[in-house]
Every structure is written in structure tokens, then in C-alpha cells.
Design a protein around this motif. Structure first.
Motif, PDB file in Angstrom:
ATOM      1  N   GLN A  73       0.838  -1.158  -0.219  1.00 32.88           N
ATOM      2  CA  GLN A  73      -0.033   0.073   0.119  1.00 32.88           C
ATOM      3  C   GLN A  73       0.834   1.295   0.022  1.00 32.88           C
ATOM      4  O   GLN A  73       0.349   2.406  -0.545  1.00 32.88           O
ATOM      5  CB  GLN A  73      -0.872   0.020   1.130  1.00 32.88           C
ATOM      6  CG  GLN A  73      -2.108  -1.043   1.202  1.00 32.88           C
ATOM      7  CD  GLN A  73      -2.854  -1.014  -0.330  1.00 32.88           C
ATOM      8  OE1 GLN A  73      -3.384   0.015  -0.567  1.00 32.88           O
ATOM      9  NE2 GLN A  73      -3.054  -2.093  -0.826  1.00 32.88           N
ATOM     10  N   ARG A  74       2.043   1.108   0.406  1.00 31.93           N
ATOM     11  CA  ARG A  74       3.127   2.197   0.525  1.00 31.93           C
ATOM     12  C   ARG A  74       4.098   1.493  -0.029  1.00 31.93           C
ATOM     13  O   ARG A  74       4.534   0.542   0.142  1.00 31.93           O
ATOM     14  CB  ARG A  74       3.232   2.949   1.729  1.00 31.93           C
ATOM     15  CG  ARG A  74       1.826   3.651   2.352  1.00 31.93           C
ATOM     16  CD  ARG A  74       2.336   4.136   3.685  1.00 31.93           C
ATOM     17  NE  ARG A  74       1.328   5.156   4.024  1.00 31.93           N
ATOM     18  CZ  ARG A  74       0.144   4.606   4.760  1.00 31.93           C
ATOM     19  NH1 ARG A  74      -0.074   3.595   4.811  1.00 31.93           N
ATOM     20  NH2 ARG A  74      -0.740   5.633   4.994  1.00 31.93           N
ATOM     21  N   GLY A  75       5.149   2.671  -0.811  1.00 30.24           N
ATOM     22  CA  GLY A  75       6.494   2.096  -1.103  1.00 30.24           C
ATOM     23  C   GLY A  75       6.835   2.927  -2.287  1.00 30.24           C
ATOM     24  O   GLY A  75       6.196   3.938  -2.827  1.00 30.24           O
ATOM     25  N   ARG A  76       7.903   2.565  -3.012  1.00 26.37           N
ATOM     26  CA  ARG A  76       8.565   3.543  -4.155  1.00 26.37           C
ATOM     27  C   ARG A  76       9.075   2.618  -5.246  1.00 26.37           C
ATOM     28  O   ARG A  76       9.744   1.487  -4.853  1.00 26.37           O
ATOM     29  CB  ARG A  76       9.534   4.470  -3.662  1.00 26.37           C
ATOM     30  CG  ARG A  76      10.291   5.323  -4.630  1.00 26.37           C
ATOM     31  CD  ARG A  76      11.297   6.112  -4.174  1.00 26.37           C
ATOM     32  NE  ARG A  76      12.156   6.782  -5.181  1.00 26.37           N
ATOM     33  CZ  ARG A  76      11.940   8.004  -5.482  1.00 26.37           C
ATOM     34  NH1 ARG A  76      10.853   8.585  -5.133  1.00 26.37           N
ATOM     35  NH2 ARG A  76      12.635   8.518  -6.553  1.00 26.37           N
ATOM     36  N   VAL A  77       8.867   2.780  -6.443  1.00 24.35           N
ATOM     37  CA  VAL A  77       9.404   2.093  -7.467  1.00 24.35           C
ATOM     38  C   VAL A  77      10.219   2.851  -8.406  1.00 24.35           C
ATOM     39  O   VAL A  77       9.561   3.924  -8.843  1.00 24.35           O
ATOM     40  CB  VAL A  77       8.379   1.005  -8.251  1.00 24.35           C
ATOM     41  CG1 VAL A  77       7.235   1.822  -8.589  1.00 24.35           C
ATOM     42  CG2 VAL A  77       9.146   0.248  -9.206  1.00 24.35           C
TER      43      VAL A  77
END
Length: 312
Positions: free
Chosen positions: A91-95
């Protein structure tokens, strides 16, 4: 009927071990607690699943019929729980995705837009740049994923093909090759050639094709980006050999495309990551989403999806 996961696990454990004591040890509960779970299951089913004696425990006929159903139900429920928990972790993160200019302009904006609707808490960063640098960026861990031309024997990368297209001959308006339905590599070599820089994967494919055709093609001009080459072609400086999808970058310029033959060259555009490193949940989700997105042909230029040849 209100059968619980703990009741199913207790039943399967007893069936597997043929012992309430060993099943209780396996489940890290007391023997009396395990017996209660089995009794509760039998009450829910309104039948006996075990025949008990002082020396052995065995399945009843009803228990034998229920066992495969219980295993499948437990497996399905555990898979659903695992999938839900996996969803919660992304639900949260970075790519971060590095891509060559053309897919960065013609594919990724729509793929990212679709992805962030599904995962609004994940931040997506797209780094567009030189295609020849993307692999090293992925290997060094500077980006999570790379999108660009795939090459054979590229070690250290976990690759998958997104789609295939052809290398095309590009020529300016009123060029003599415009009258041709197809253009051979030998014919193309007889005109001033505008090419990508030598390190470009697409240039590598073109050089191989010229060699297969038995000709040596020395570019008169070179440029780093396909969009620059298209404008140079439109300005009448020469002809070029580029993947079919580059025409999406500059659709309004007066440039004509013809299929290059003898040989016909297919270019594989794909996505890749480091093979020795596990992707983060966010990066893994984006990779799977992009592969699915392309499969469904959303946002992909029609001439790329169908490998149709534009004769305008």
C-alpha cells in the motif's frame, strides 16, 4: 455452519499423525484443547470424523471423505490470507523505472497512471535516458527496473518480453525509397545513413542486419535519441533504421516508414531487473502490472501490437 481455520488445522493434524498427542504437539496446543477443536468441528458437521480408542485414532468413512475437502479449503483460505497480507505490504512504497525515450513517452505514462489508481500509496519515478545506460543502472541498483531493447546473452538480469516490433526504414517525404513497398538493408545502405550511437542496443541490431546483408554501412550522422533522428530524417539529411514504435514520438513530421527486409529484423522490448536481488513488494507489483498491462494491449501503439506496417 461456522467452521474455523483452527478446527480444520486440528482435524488435518490428527488425520496426518493418527494421534491427538502428536497433533497437539504439532499445533503447539494442549491435547485437551485439540480434542475440543475436533469436537467443535464434529458438532458443526453433525457427524464423527474420527473413531477413537485407547490405542489408536482412525478416520471414519465420513472423515475420509471430508479430509480432501478440508485440505483444499484450508489451502484456499491460507492462499487468500497470504494474498491479502501481500496486498497490504504494498500500500506504500517506491519504485524507480529507467526506460529508453520511446517507451518512456509512449508506454509508461499510461501504465503508471493505471498502476497508481490501483496502488495510490506507491510513488513511481520514471528515469528516461540513454538506452545503453539502463542495464548498468539496474545492475548497480540505482533503479529497480529497466525497460528497453533486450539483447541475447545479457547476464545478471531477469528479463521478460513485453512485445516485439520490427526495425523499419525511415525516409523523408519525396525520397525515392518511398515508392517501395519494402526496403532491403542493401538498398538502405546506398543512401546517407543517420544512426543511433554505437552503444545503442537498437544500433547493435541494425549493424548485425547490415552485416547479414553483406554490406558495410558507415553512418553519415549519429544521434543519441530516436526523436532527434526522426527530425533529421524529416529535414532531408538521410535515412534511418529504427524500431517501428519510434514514429509515435514524432507523429506529425513528414517521415515515411517501410519494412526492412533481407533480413527482416524483430526487436524485443522488455522489462528487466537484477537476477541476484529480490524486488521490493512495490517493484514486484509494478513489474507484474506492466506485464499484464501490455498483455491487455492498453496504451500500446496499434502498429506495435499488431506488427502492422504503416505505408503512409
Amino acid at each position: 455452519m461456522n467452521i474455523t481455520l483452527r478446527q480444520l488445522r486440528a482435524f488435518i493434524a490428527v488425520a496426518d499423525t493418527a494421534s491427538f498427542v502428536r497433533a497437539a504437539e504439532r499445533m503447539h496446543v494442549s491435547a485437551s484443547g485439540l480434542s475440543m477443536l475436533v469436537r467443535e468441528l464434529e458438532n458443526q458437521l453433525e457427524l464423527k470424523v474420527f473413531s477413537r480408542s485407547t490405542r489408536q485414532v482412525r478416520l471414519t468413512d465420513a472423515g475420509s471423505e471430508f479430509l480432501p475437502l478440508a485440505r483444499k479449503s484450508l489451502s484456499d483460505l491460507e492462499a487468500a490470507i497470504a494474498a491479502t497480507r501481500s496486498l497490504a505490504t504494498i500500500q506504500r512504497g517506491r519504485v524507480t523505472v529507467a526506460a529508453s525515450v520511446v517507451p518512456a513517452a509512449t508506454l509508461l505514462p499510461w501504465a503508471v497512471s493505471d498502476f497508481v489508481r490501483a496502488y495510490p500509496g506507491i510513488h513511481c519515478a520514471v528515469k528516461d535516458g540513454f538506452e545503453e545506460e539502463i542495464r548498468d543502472q539496474v545492475r548497480r541498483g540505482e533503479v529497480d527496473l529497466g525497460v528497453g531493447t533486450l539483447l541475447e546473452d545479457d547476464t545478471g538480469l531477469d528479463e521478460s518480453v513485453l512485445y516485439e516490433d520490427h526495425l523499419m526504414a525511415l525516409m523523408p517525404d519525396e525520397h525515392p525509397l518511398v515508392a517501395r513497398g519494402t526496403v532491403s538493408w542493401k538498398e538502405l545502405s546506398q543512401h546517407p545513413l543517420i544512426a543511433l550511437t554505437a552503444a545503442s542496443p537498437s544500433r547493435h541490431l541494425a549493424d548485425q542486419a547490415f552485416a547479414t546483408a553483406g554490406v558495410t554501412a558507415v553512418p553519415k550522422y549519429e544521434a543519441s535519441f530516436s526523436s532527434t533522428i526522426i527530425s533529421m530524417v524529416a529535414a532531408g539529411l538521410g535515412v534511418a533504421a529504427l524500431p517501428v514504435n519510434v514514429r509515435q514520438v514524432s507523429p506529425r513530421v513528414k517521415v515515411h516508414a517501410r519494412l526492412l527486409v533481407r533480413p527482416t529484423v524483430k526487436r524485443k522490448l522488455g522489462i528487466y531487473s537484477r537476477s541476484d536481488t529480490e524486488l521490493s513488494p512495490a517493484a514486484k507489483a509494478f513489474r507484474q502490472h506492466l506485464e499484464s498491462f501490455v498483455t491487455q494491449m492498453h496504451g500500446i501503439p496499434a502498429e506495435v501490437v499488431s506488427n502492422a506496417i504503416d505505408t503512409s
